[in-house]
Design a protein around this motif. Sequence first.
Motif, PDB file in Angstrom:
ATOM      1  N   ASP A 128       0.846  -1.188   0.000  1.00 41.30           N
ATOM      2  CA  ASP A 128       0.000   0.000   0.000  1.00 41.30           C
ATOM      3  C   ASP A 128       0.881   1.238   0.000  1.00 41.30           C
ATOM      4  O   ASP A 128       2.055   1.191   0.396  1.00 41.30           O
ATOM      5  N   HIS A 129       0.299   2.369  -0.442  1.00 37.21           N
ATOM      6  CA  HIS A 129       1.067   3.603  -0.511  1.00 37.21           C
ATOM      7  C   HIS A 129       1.383   4.119   0.891  1.00 37.21           C
ATOM      8  O   HIS A 129       0.570   4.017   1.816  1.00 37.21           O
ATOM      9  N   GLU A 130       2.572   4.669   1.024  1.00 33.72           N
ATOM     10  CA  GLU A 130       3.064   5.149   2.308  1.00 33.72           C
ATOM     11  C   GLU A 130       3.783   6.469   2.076  1.00 33.72           C
ATOM     12  O   GLU A 130       4.472   6.649   1.078  1.00 33.72           O
ATOM     13  N   GLY A 131       3.587   7.397   2.995  1.00 28.16           N
ATOM     14  CA  GLY A 131       4.289   8.664   2.941  1.00 28.16           C
ATOM     15  C   GLY A 131       5.003   8.916   4.247  1.00 28.16           C
ATOM     16  O   GLY A 131       4.837   8.177   5.218  1.00 28.16           O
ATOM     17  N   CYS A 132       5.806   9.965   4.278  1.00 31.33           N
ATOM     18  CA  CYS A 132       6.599  10.267   5.463  1.00 31.33           C
ATOM     19  C   CYS A 132       6.732  11.780   5.577  1.00 31.33           C
ATOM     20  O   CYS A 132       6.994  12.464   4.583  1.00 31.33           O
ATOM     21  N   LEU A 133       6.559  12.300   6.787  1.00 31.90           N
ATOM     22  CA  LEU A 133       6.671  13.745   6.988  1.00 31.90           C
ATOM     23  C   LEU A 133       8.076  14.253   6.709  1.00 31.90           C
ATOM     24  O   LEU A 133       8.257  15.440   6.434  1.00 31.90           O
ATOM     25  N   SER A 134       9.063  13.366   6.760  1.00 31.10           N
ATOM     26  CA  SER A 134      10.448  13.747   6.463  1.00 31.10           C
ATOM     27  C   SER A 134      10.799  13.588   4.990  1.00 31.10           C
ATOM     28  O   SER A 134      11.933  13.850   4.591  1.00 31.10           O
ATOM     29  N   VAL A 135       9.837  13.124   4.205  1.00 27.99           N
ATOM     30  CA  VAL A 135       9.986  13.049   2.742  1.00 27.99           C
ATOM     31  C   VAL A 135       8.763  13.764   2.164  1.00 27.99           C
ATOM     32  O   VAL A 135       7.895  13.142   1.564  1.00 27.99           O
ATOM     33  N   PRO A 136       8.658  15.075   2.387  1.00 28.51           N
ATOM     34  CA  PRO A 136       7.398  15.796   2.113  1.00 28.51           C
ATOM     35  C   PRO A 136       6.962  15.723   0.657  1.00 28.51           C
ATOM     36  O   PRO A 136       7.726  16.014  -0.252  1.00 28.51           O
ATOM     37  N   GLY A 137       5.717  15.283   0.469  1.00 27.76           N
ATOM     38  CA  GLY A 137       5.125  15.265  -0.863  1.00 27.76           C
ATOM     39  C   GLY A 137       5.229  13.959  -1.612  1.00 27.76           C
ATOM     40  O   GLY A 137       4.628  13.820  -2.675  1.00 27.76           O
ATOM     41  N   ALA A 138       5.961  12.993  -1.097  1.00 30.08           N
ATOM     42  CA  ALA A 138       6.174  11.732  -1.814  1.00 30.08           C
ATOM     43  C   ALA A 138       5.377  10.609  -1.180  1.00 30.08           C
ATOM     44  O   ALA A 138       5.254  10.516   0.045  1.00 30.08           O
ATOM     45  N   THR A 139       4.823   9.732  -2.018  1.00 28.96           N
ATOM     46  CA  THR A 139       4.196   8.490  -1.549  1.00 28.96           C
ATOM     47  C   THR A 139       4.587   7.370  -2.502  1.00 28.96           C
ATOM     48  O   THR A 139       4.646   7.583  -3.717  1.00 28.96           O
TER      49      THR A 139
END
Length: 219
Positions: A128-139
Amino acid sequence: MSVHHDPSHPLDRRVRVQGRPVDSYPELPAEARRGSARRVTEIGEEVLGRRCREVAEFGSAELSALIDDMFRTMYVADGAGLAANQVGVDLRLFVYDCPDDAGIRHVGHIANPVLELPGPDDRRLVDDHEGCLSVPGATMPVHRTDRAVVRGFDKDGEPVVVEGTGYFARCLQHECDHLLGHTYLDRLSKRDRKDALRQMADRREEVYARRAAKAADLG
C-alpha cells in the motif's frame, strides 16, 4: 508517517488511547494544545540515519514537553505518526493518531518500543502507498505486514502494549523503522527511491505551504 486511509472505511467515534478503549476523546488532544510545533527533519539529515538512544529518564518535565511538541508538530504536518528523530531528538519515542481499517482511532505515545510481527506462517504482506513527513510530498507502495504489536512504556515509565491492524499496523512499523535509523525509502528499489525523491522535489514547497496554513489555523 503521512495521513492516508481507505475512504471506504470512514472513521467513527471509537477511540483507543494508549491501547485502551475510551468513550470519547477530543479531536485535538491536550498534548497538542500544550505543545509547540518544531521543525521536521528531512531525508538526508544525519539524525534520521542513526539508531536512536533509549529513553532513560521517565516522569520528567522535559520528556512531557517533548511529547507535547511532537503531538503539535504531527498535527501541523497532517501526520498519523511522528518519531522523535523527526524533530531532531535521537530518542526511542514516537507519537501517533492513526485510524485502522475498521475505523478505530488510535492515539498515544510510546517510548523504547519493541516491535513484534506475525511469524512466517501467520504473516500477510500488504502493498500500500506510504508517505513520510520527512519526505514531504512523496508516496510510494511499501510492503508491510497487516498486523503488528508494539511493547514499550509511557512517559511515566508504565508498560504499554499497542496492537495494530491494517493502516495502523503500517504506522507502527513505519515509526519503529525511524527509531532504527531507517525511512520507508530504505525499503524501496533504487528506481522507486529516485521516483520518491523526484516527487519530493516537485511537491515540497506545496507541502510546506499547507503546514504553514495549518499552523495558523491551530493558532
